[in-house]
Design an enzyme around this catalytic site. Structure first.
Site, PDB file in Angstrom:
ATOM      1  N   GLY A  45      18.393  40.458  13.623  1.00  0.00           N
ATOM      2  CA  GLY A  45      19.246  40.216  12.466  1.00  0.00           C
ATOM      3  C   GLY A  45      20.574  40.907  12.669  1.00  0.00           C
ATOM      4  CD  GLN A  50      24.272  45.319  11.566  1.00  0.00           C
ATOM      5  OE1 GLN A  50      23.621  44.379  11.125  1.00  0.00           O
ATOM      6  NE2 GLN A  50      23.813  46.112  12.534  1.00  0.00           N
ATOM      7  CB  CYS A  92      20.282  49.679  12.910  1.00  0.00           C
ATOM      8  SG  CYS A  92      21.809  49.037  12.224  1.00  0.00           S
ATOM      9  CG  LEU A  93      21.622  44.813  16.620  1.00  0.00           C
ATOM     10  CD1 LEU A  93      22.191  43.411  16.765  1.00  0.00           C
ATOM     11  CD2 LEU A  93      20.762  45.171  17.819  1.00  0.00           C
ATOM     12  CG  HIS A 134      17.450  46.230   8.552  1.00  0.00           C
ATOM     13  ND1 HIS A 134      17.003  47.446   9.036  1.00  0.00           N
ATOM     14  CD2 HIS A 134      18.638  46.001   9.146  1.00  0.00           C
ATOM     15  CE1 HIS A 134      17.908  47.929   9.890  1.00  0.00           C
ATOM     16  NE2 HIS A 134      18.899  47.062   9.980  1.00  0.00           N
ATOM     17  CD  GLU A 135      20.162  42.425   9.433  1.00  0.00           C
ATOM     18  OE1 GLU A 135      21.347  42.807   9.295  1.00  0.00           O
ATOM     19  OE2 GLU A 135      19.437  42.832  10.357  1.00  0.00           O
ATOM     20  CG  HIS A 138      23.244  46.368   7.635  1.00  0.00           C
ATOM     21  ND1 HIS A 138      23.795  47.569   8.022  1.00  0.00           N
ATOM     22  CD2 HIS A 138      22.265  46.106   8.523  1.00  0.00           C
ATOM     23  CE1 HIS A 138      23.170  48.009   9.096  1.00  0.00           C
ATOM     24  NE2 HIS A 138      22.221  47.144   9.421  1.00  0.00           N
TER      25      HIS A 138
END
Length: 194
Positions: A45, A50, A92-93, A134-135, A138
């Site tokens: 995701g 991000q 997380c990226l 999670h997204e 963000h």
């Protein structure tokens, strides 16, 4: 579209994104590029924050591979009707190499739009539910470690401080603009889509 994944503590990661009011060819291109970046970084995701965009959109594919699973582009998500709870490890990226157990509802009801403007109304459970939560976090400026108990979170403090020091040193050399400049740029995008 020249997008890249920003790393903690980039200020856009803490910005509460604005709802998207229009979809155009550029937004389609942004969604496509976000999917590419997600796969390049071995993610499942990726939220617009991000990639330094303050708009309420994320992409995901729970399979994590380009030709497997189902790709989602989710615009203006709302989550309701949480059911059950379970803990699982998340990464997380924007926090490469950091992982921690996060307790979340097992299933949620998602109300959103896809990139074609069609409504998404569905109950989602399992891993896909976790990715959505999670997204969506963000988009609200919430990082996964914010949801961890203090004791567990303390185990990540050293790595978070290292990331902060690295980011600030890049700012001091001019490689990354100062926070106030980074935040000022967000207005361009909110004026365009929000």
């Amino acid at each position: 579209m020249d997008l890249s994944v920003v790393s903690f503590p980039h200020p856009t990661l803490r910005y509460k994104s604005k709802p998207i009011m229009r979809v155009d060819a550029e937004l389609h291109a942004i969604a496509d590029r976000m999917l590419e970046l997600m796969y390049e970084h071995n993610g499942v995701g990726l939220a617009a924050n991000q990639v330094d965009l303050p708009i309420r959109m994320f992409v995901m594919n729970p399979a994590g591979k380009k030709d497997e699973g189902e790709e989602w582009v989710v615009i203006n998500p709302e989550i309701s009707k949480p059911k059950g709870t379970e803990s699982a490890e998340e990464g997380c990226l924007s926090l490469p190499g950091l992982y921690g157990d996060v307790k979340r509802p097992k299933s949620v009801y998602l109300s959103a739009y896809d990139i074609s403007g069609k409504p998404i109304e569905m109950e989602v459970d399992g891993f896909a539910s976790r990715v959505i939560q999670h997204e969506k976090d963000h988009l609200d400026g919430v990082m996964f470690f914010d949801r961890m108990p203090d004791e567990s979170r303390r185990e990540l403090d050293y790595q978070l401080e290292e990331m902060d020091t690295d980011f600030r040193s890049k700012q001091s050399t001019g490689a990354i603009p100062p926070d106030d400049e980074l935040v000022a740029r967000l207005k361009t995008w909110t004026d365009k889509y929000a």
